[in-house]
Design an enzyme around this catalytic site. Structure first.
Site, short mmCIF file in Angstrom:
data_model
loop_
_atom_site.label_atom_id
_atom_site.label_comp_id
_atom_site.label_asym_id
_atom_site.label_seq_id
_atom_site.Cartn_x
_atom_site.Cartn_y
_atom_site.Cartn_z
N LYS A 229 0.86 -1.19 0.00
CA LYS A 229 0.00 0.00 0.00
C LYS A 229 0.89 1.24 0.00
O LYS A 229 1.71 1.42 0.90
CB LYS A 229 -0.92 -0.01 1.22
CG LYS A 229 -1.74 1.27 1.33
CD LYS A 229 -2.82 1.16 2.38
CE LYS A 229 -3.55 2.48 2.52
NZ LYS A 229 -4.67 2.40 3.47
N LYS B 205 -2.17 -1.48 -3.86
CA LYS B 205 -3.06 -0.32 -3.77
C LYS B 205 -2.26 0.96 -3.84
O LYS B 205 -1.24 1.04 -3.16
CB LYS B 205 -3.80 -0.40 -2.43
CG LYS B 205 -4.70 0.77 -2.14
CD LYS B 205 -5.28 0.64 -0.76
CE LYS B 205 -6.14 1.87 -0.50
NZ LYS B 205 -6.65 1.89 0.85
C1 PBG Z 1 -7.01 3.72 5.62
C2 PBG Z 1 -7.52 3.42 4.27
C3 PBG Z 1 -7.45 4.30 3.20
C4 PBG Z 1 -8.07 3.69 2.14
C5 PBG Z 1 -8.51 2.43 2.56
N1 PBG Z 1 -8.15 2.27 3.89
C6 PBG Z 1 -6.92 5.67 3.14
C7 PBG Z 1 -5.60 5.96 3.70
O1 PBG Z 1 -4.73 5.11 3.80
O2 PBG Z 1 -5.41 7.12 4.09
C8 PBG Z 1 -8.20 4.33 0.80
C9 PBG Z 1 -9.25 3.82 -0.12
C10 PBG Z 1 -9.58 4.73 -1.23
O3 PBG Z 1 -8.98 5.81 -1.42
O4 PBG Z 1 -10.51 4.38 -1.97
N2 PBG Z 1 -6.62 2.69 6.41
#
Ligand code: PBG
Length: 329
Positions: free
Chosen positions: A196, A254
Site C-alpha cells: 500500500k 493499492k
Molecule cells: C485507511 C484506508 C485508506 C483507504 C482504505 N483504507 C486511506 C488511507 O490510507 O489514508 C483508501 C481507499 C480509497 O482511497 O478508496 N486505512
C-alpha cells in the site's frame, strides 16, 4: 512472418475478437467497498465521489440485498465514526456493539452467503486521523499492532469472513493470525493490504470517512512513515512476501492504475490470490472527466478494469462494481 502472417485477421470483427479475447470481466471479480454511518434512513452522497454514498444500517441491508441479487458476492466494509467516539488509541474499534460490528451482522443477516470483509485500521477511529497510535510526533508500531489484533478478533467474532488490515504496520499479519487462532477463529481469513503506497489518490476516501490526518503540532501530516514510497518496487515484493510468510491468505496492491507494474510483478512471484484496489481518487477522476464530457465513462471504466485483470488481479476492489454489472447486463 508477414506477408504469410497478418495479425489483423484476429481483429477483423467483434465475433473473432470475442473468440480470442484473453481477459473477461465478470461480477465474480469484484469486491464492493461500502461506507457505513450511524443513523436511520441515511444515504448521503459523498461530494468527491459522485453516485457513491454513506449508508445507515437500514440502507446497508437494502444495498447488500441489491448487490447480492445483481450477482456481486463480496463486500468490504468501512465505517465513519462520530467525532466524540474518536481517540488516540482507537478504543471504539473494539466495542462489540460498535458500528462496524453491527454492520457486519446487518449484512450477514440480510445475505448469509455474502462474503464480508472488514477494514482493519485505526484511522476512522483516530482523533488524529492516523492508522496508528501517535506519540511524540511518531506512529507507534507494536502498540498499534496490538489494537489491530484485538480489532480483527472483534470483527471475526461479529461474523466477518475476512479481515483486511490496511494500515501497513510491521508484523501485523503474524499478530492478527496468532490472535485469531488463539481465539479459535481458524476460519477467518486475512486479506492484507501488502503493498500500500503513500498515495495522493486517497483524498475522496478521507472525505467520505472524515479520516484525514489532522493539522496539529506534533502530529505527522502524512502517512509516509508507514505507507510505501511510490518510487519503490523491490520493497513491494518484500512487503508482500513477508505478509504471506506471516499468514496472509490474499495480498493486495493499492492504488491500482499507477501500480500495474507492481501488480504484474507480484502476481508473477506469489501463489496466493492477488487483489488490487482501484481507489477513490481513481473513481473521482473518471467521474469528473465524464461529467465534463471529456471521457466516455463506460468505455474508460471497462478499459481500466480490464487492465487490472490483465495485469494479474484476481480480485478488484472498485467503486465501479455496480456500474460494471449493470453494463454487462
Ligand atoms: C485507511 C484506508 C485508506 C483507504 C482504505 N483504507 C486511506 C488511507 O490510507 O489514508 C483508501 C481507499 C480509497 O482511497 O478508496 N486505512
Amino acid at each position: 512472418m508477414y506477408p504469410l502472417i497478418r495479425n489483423r485477421r484476429l481483429r477483423a470483427n467483434e465475433s473473432i475478437r470475442r473468440l480470442v479475447r484473453e481477459t473477461i470481466i465478470t461480477p465474480d471479480d469484484f469486491l464492493v467497498p461500502l461506507f457505513v454511518v450511524e443513523g436511520k434512513g441515511i444515504k448521503e452522497e459523498i461530494a468527491s465521489m459522485p453516485n457513491y454514498y454513506r449508508l445507515s444500517l437500514d440502507n446497508l441491508e437494502k444495498e447488500a440485498k441489491e448487490l447480492w441479487n445483481m450477482g456481486l458476492c463480496a463486500v468490504l466494509l468501512f465505517v465513519k465514526v462520530p467525532d466524540d467516539l474518536k481517540d488516540n488509541e482507537g478504543k471504539e474499534a473494539l466495542n462489540p456493539f460498535g458500528l462496524m460490528q453491527r454492520a457486519i451482522k446487518t449484512v450477514k443477516n440480510a445475505c448469509p452467503q455474502m462474503l464480508v470483509m472488514t477494514d482493519v485500521a485505526m484511522d476512522p477511529y483516530s482523533s488524529y486521523g492516523h492508522d496508528g497510535i501517535v506519540q511524540d510526533g511518531k506512529i507507534l508500531n507494536d502498540e498499534t499492532v496490538e489494537v489491530l489484533t484485538e480489532m480483527s478478533i472483534s470483527h471475526a467474532q461479529a461474523g466477518a469472513d475476512f479481515v483486511a488490515p490496511s494500515d501497513m504496520m510491521d508484523g501485523r499479519i503474524l499478530s492478527i493470525r496468532e490472535g485469531l487462532d488463539d481465539e479459535g477463529l481458524l476460519d477467518t481469513g486475512i486479506m492484507s493490504y501488502s503493498a500500500k503506497y503513500a498515495s495522493s489518490f486517497y483524498g475522496p476516501f478521507r472525505d467520505a470517512l472524515d479520516s484525514a490526518p489532522v493539522d496539529i503540532k506534533n502530529v505527522p501530516k502524512d502517512k509516509k512513515t508507514y505507507q510505501m514510497d511510490f518510487a519503490n518496487r523491490f520493497e513491494a515484493l518484500r512487503e508482500t512476501e513477508m505478509d504471506i510468510d506471516e499468514g496472509a491468505d490474499i495480498v493486495m496492491v493499492k492504488p491500482g492504475l499507477c501500480y500495474l507494474d507492481i501488480l504484474r510483478e507480484i502476481k508473477n512471484e506469489v501463489d496466493v490470490p492477488v487483489a488490487v484496489y482501484q481507489v477513490s481518487g481513481e473513481y473521482a477522476m473518471l467521474k469528473a472527466a465524464a461529467e465534463k464530457g471529456w471521457l466516455d465513462h463506460d468505455a474508460v471504466m471497462m478499459e481500466q478494469l480490464t487492465a487490472f485483470k490483465r495485469a494479474g488481479a484476481d480480485i478488484i476492489a472498485s467503486y465501479f462494481a455496480k456500474d460494471v454489472v449493470k453494463l454487462l447486463g
